[in-house]
Every structure is written in structure tokens, then in C-alpha cells.
Design a protein around this motif. Structure first.
Motif, PDB file in Angstrom:
ATOM      1  N   VAL A 140      -9.974 -16.922  -5.460  1.00 14.39           N
ATOM      2  CA  VAL A 140      -8.661 -16.990  -4.350  1.00 14.39           C
ATOM      3  C   VAL A 140      -7.403 -15.206  -5.014  1.00 14.39           C
ATOM      4  O   VAL A 140      -7.326 -15.146  -6.383  1.00 14.39           O
ATOM      5  N   ALA A 141      -8.012 -14.540  -4.536  1.00 17.30           N
ATOM      6  CA  ALA A 141      -6.948 -13.305  -5.101  1.00 17.30           C
ATOM      7  C   ALA A 141      -5.476 -13.613  -4.591  1.00 17.30           C
ATOM      8  O   ALA A 141      -5.233 -14.147  -3.913  1.00 17.30           O
ATOM      9  N   GLY A 188       0.730  -3.633  -3.117  1.00 22.45           N
ATOM     10  CA  GLY A 188       0.808  -3.844  -2.009  1.00 22.45           C
ATOM     11  C   GLY A 188      -0.109  -2.471  -0.487  1.00 22.45           C
ATOM     12  O   GLY A 188      -0.461  -2.947   0.374  1.00 22.45           O
ATOM     13  N   ASP A 189       0.196  -1.254  -1.158  1.00 22.45           N
ATOM     14  CA  ASP A 189      -0.255  -0.071   0.068  1.00 22.45           C
ATOM     15  C   ASP A 189      -1.677  -0.100  -0.057  1.00 22.45           C
ATOM     16  O   ASP A 189      -1.903   0.689   0.585  1.00 22.45           O
ATOM     17  N   LYS A 190      -2.126  -0.715  -1.073  1.00 20.29           N
ATOM     18  CA  LYS A 190      -3.992  -0.564  -1.225  1.00 20.29           C
ATOM     19  C   LYS A 190      -4.670  -1.333  -0.366  1.00 20.29           C
ATOM     20  O   LYS A 190      -4.203  -2.209   0.121  1.00 20.29           O
ATOM     21  N   GLU A 226      -1.306  -5.676   1.889  1.00 22.10           N
ATOM     22  CA  GLU A 226       0.321  -6.124   2.255  1.00 22.10           C
ATOM     23  C   GLU A 226       0.178  -6.523   3.428  1.00 22.10           C
ATOM     24  O   GLU A 226       0.905  -7.945   3.731  1.00 22.10           O
ATOM     25  N   GLU A 227      -0.780  -6.067   4.746  1.00 20.06           N
ATOM     26  CA  GLU A 227      -0.917  -6.972   5.745  1.00 20.06           C
ATOM     27  C   GLU A 227      -1.518  -7.306   6.049  1.00 20.06           C
ATOM     28  O   GLU A 227      -1.297  -8.365   6.766  1.00 20.06           O
ATOM     29  N   ARG A 284       1.440 -11.928  -5.996  1.00 17.33           N
ATOM     30  CA  ARG A 284       1.235 -10.892  -7.288  1.00 17.33           C
ATOM     31  C   ARG A 284       1.191  -9.237  -7.254  1.00 17.33           C
ATOM     32  O   ARG A 284       1.143  -9.049  -7.274  1.00 17.33           O
ATOM     33  N   LEU A 285      -0.364  -9.015  -6.426  1.00 16.96           N
ATOM     34  CA  LEU A 285      -0.121  -7.932  -6.179  1.00 16.96           C
ATOM     35  C   LEU A 285       0.670  -7.070  -5.345  1.00 16.96           C
ATOM     36  O   LEU A 285       0.664  -5.918  -5.885  1.00 16.96           O
ATOM     37  N   ILE A 286       1.773  -7.463  -4.427  1.00 15.94           N
ATOM     38  CA  ILE A 286       2.778  -7.002  -4.086  1.00 15.94           C
ATOM     39  C   ILE A 286       3.465  -6.602  -4.735  1.00 15.94           C
ATOM     40  O   ILE A 286       3.910  -5.122  -5.017  1.00 15.94           O
TER      41      ILE A 286
END
Ligand SMILES: [Zn+2]
Length: 77
Positions: free
Chosen positions: A29-30, A41-43, A8-9, A34-36
Motif C-alpha cells: 500500500v502506498a 500531494g498535487d501529483k 491528496e484528494e 508521507r507522499l503528501i
């Protein structure tokens, strides 16, 4: 000091996460947004694992800073 420890950052600083598969010699590109959305996002970026869509291998990661827009660039000929 800007923290870019998590996905997220990284996304909020307009950085992207490029992915490279050694087996396929292919860059991608990741999809950070979508991941967030999916609660990742905290990962921490260092712990995130991405698999190649084609061969299923774990791919290499490379954090990339934002690319300056062409509008701000001065062209020299
Ligand atoms: Zn691959």
C-alpha cells in the motif's frame, strides 16, 4: 461528484492506493500521508510511479475505496 485526481484528494476521501509487483507477486500500500508530507500531494495519481522495494520494478496501482469498519457490519451465522 467527488474529485480524486491527485494523491491528496485520494487520501482526503479515505481511499488507499494498493501497489502490486508482478515480478515478486507481492501487494503493498502506498504511504499517501508521507507522499503528501513530501510535497507530492498535487501529483495526479495516474502519473505517480512507484517502485518495488525488493526488485526495483515499476509496480501496478489500484485505487481502493475505504473499507467499512467492522463495528458497522452485521454478522450472520
Ligand atoms: Zn518486485
Amino acid at each position: 461528484m467527488i474529485s480524486m485526481r491527485t494523491i491528496e484528494e485520494l487520501h482526503s476521501q479515505n481511499h488507499t492506493l494498493a501497489l502490486y509487483c508482478l515480478s515478486c507477486n507481492r501487494w503493498g500500500v502506498a504511504d499517501l500521508a508521507r507522499l503528501i508530507q513530501n510535497g507530492k500531494g498535487d501529483k495526479p495519481v495516474t502519473e505517480a510511479r512507484f517502485r518495488c522495494r525488493d526488485c526495483g520494478e515499476i509496480v501496478e496501482k489500484q485505487v481502493r475505496p475505504p473499507v467499512p469498519s467492522l463495528g458497522e457490519a452485521v454478522a450472520y451465522i
